[in-house]
Design a protein around this motif. Structure first.
Motif, mmCIF file in Angstrom:
data_model
loop_
_atom_site.group_PDB
_atom_site.id
_atom_site.type_symbol
_atom_site.label_atom_id
_atom_site.label_comp_id
_atom_site.label_asym_id
_atom_site.label_seq_id
_atom_site.Cartn_x
_atom_site.Cartn_y
_atom_site.Cartn_z
ATOM 1 N N UNK A 66 11.480 7.314 78.263
ATOM 2 C CA UNK A 66 12.735 7.428 78.983
ATOM 3 C C UNK A 66 13.154 8.876 79.041
ATOM 4 N N UNK A 67 13.610 9.279 80.196
ATOM 5 C CA UNK A 67 14.173 10.615 80.232
ATOM 6 C C UNK A 67 15.600 10.548 79.705
ATOM 7 N N UNK A 68 16.148 11.660 79.358
ATOM 8 C CA UNK A 68 17.490 11.688 78.790
ATOM 9 C C UNK A 68 18.506 12.073 79.848
ATOM 10 N N UNK A 69 18.518 11.327 80.971
ATOM 11 C CA UNK A 69 19.421 11.683 82.061
ATOM 12 C C UNK A 69 20.855 11.252 81.790
ATOM 13 N N UNK A 70 21.073 10.409 80.789
ATOM 14 C CA UNK A 70 22.422 9.967 80.451
ATOM 15 C C UNK A 70 22.852 10.534 79.112
ATOM 16 N N UNK A 71 24.092 10.934 79.037
ATOM 17 C CA UNK A 71 24.673 11.486 77.810
ATOM 18 C C UNK A 71 25.864 10.628 77.395
ATOM 19 N N UNK A 72 26.175 10.553 76.106
ATOM 20 C CA UNK A 72 27.374 9.831 75.680
ATOM 21 C C UNK A 72 28.610 10.347 76.416
ATOM 22 N N UNK A 73 29.441 9.401 76.872
ATOM 23 C CA UNK A 73 30.658 9.753 77.600
ATOM 24 C C UNK A 73 30.484 9.823 79.102
ATOM 25 N N UNK A 74 29.233 9.771 79.571
ATOM 26 C CA UNK A 74 28.972 9.872 81.000
ATOM 27 C C UNK A 74 29.330 8.562 81.710
ATOM 28 N N UNK A 75 29.969 8.675 82.865
ATOM 29 C CA UNK A 75 30.379 7.504 83.646
ATOM 30 C C UNK A 75 29.170 6.853 84.313
ATOM 31 N N UNK A 76 29.130 5.513 84.247
ATOM 32 C CA UNK A 76 28.068 4.722 84.873
ATOM 33 C C UNK A 76 28.681 3.428 85.406
ATOM 34 N N UNK A 77 27.898 2.709 86.210
ATOM 35 C CA UNK A 77 28.312 1.379 86.644
ATOM 36 C C UNK A 77 27.109 0.457 86.562
ATOM 37 N N UNK A 78 27.360 -0.863 86.486
ATOM 38 C CA UNK A 78 26.274 -1.818 86.359
ATOM 39 C C UNK A 78 26.723 -3.155 86.930
ATOM 40 N N UNK A 79 25.737 -3.986 87.256
ATOM 41 C CA UNK A 79 26.021 -5.331 87.738
ATOM 42 C C UNK A 79 26.415 -6.209 86.566
ATOM 43 N N UNK A 80 27.514 -6.913 86.742
ATOM 44 C CA UNK A 80 28.018 -7.822 85.725
ATOM 45 C C UNK A 80 28.233 -9.181 86.375
ATOM 46 N N UNK A 81 28.382 -10.212 85.571
ATOM 47 C CA UNK A 81 28.613 -11.546 86.137
ATOM 48 C C UNK A 81 29.880 -11.585 86.996
ATOM 49 N N UNK A 82 30.807 -10.674 86.788
ATOM 50 C CA UNK A 82 32.043 -10.617 87.569
ATOM 51 C C UNK A 82 32.006 -9.603 88.691
ATOM 52 N N UNK A 83 30.850 -9.000 88.963
ATOM 53 C CA UNK A 83 30.741 -7.969 90.001
ATOM 54 C C UNK A 83 30.253 -6.665 89.412
ATOM 55 N N UNK A 84 30.676 -5.568 89.998
ATOM 56 C CA UNK A 84 30.282 -4.244 89.515
ATOM 57 C C UNK A 84 31.233 -3.820 88.397
ATOM 58 N N UNK A 85 30.669 -3.520 87.239
ATOM 59 C CA UNK A 85 31.453 -3.025 86.108
ATOM 60 C C UNK A 85 31.292 -1.518 86.020
ATOM 61 N N UNK A 86 32.337 -0.848 85.596
ATOM 62 C CA UNK A 86 32.306 0.606 85.421
ATOM 63 C C UNK A 86 32.707 0.935 84.004
ATOM 64 N N UNK A 87 32.085 1.970 83.476
ATOM 65 C CA UNK A 87 32.407 2.389 82.120
ATOM 66 C C UNK A 87 31.692 3.669 81.775
ATOM 67 N N UNK A 88 31.468 3.867 80.497
ATOM 68 C CA UNK A 88 30.829 5.091 80.005
ATOM 69 C C UNK A 88 29.728 4.755 79.020
#
Length: 70
Positions: free
Chosen positions: A1-23
């Motif tokens: 895996x490359x280290x393209x993500x760092x702690x605290x970085x904003x991301x989004x993902x598919x969740x059972x309720x739709x698109x979730x956003x977080x860090x």
């Protein structure tokens, strides 16, 4: 895996309720449990622990975490 993500970085993902956003909270490289689910992470197959603004926790493969569109 490359280290393209760092702690605290904003991301989004598919969740059972739709698109979730977080860090990104941290990189997981060993088996762990989140919300009663086993996360089969290891050094060769790491996952990222993410957290929503509401405090919800999840773990995802880095490829499943696009960065949010502005």
């Amino acid at each position: 895996m490359n280290d393209k993500f760092r702690p605290g970085e904003a991301v989004e993902w598919n969740s059972h309720g739709g698109i979730a956003k977080g860090k990104v909270k941290k990189k997981l490289t060993s088996r762990t449990t989140i919300k009663g689910h086993q996360v089969a992470a290891d050094p060769d197959n790491p996952e990222l622990q993410v957290e929503t603004e509401e405090g919800g926790q999840a773990a995802h493969q880095p490829d499943a975490l696009p960065k949010p569109t502005p």
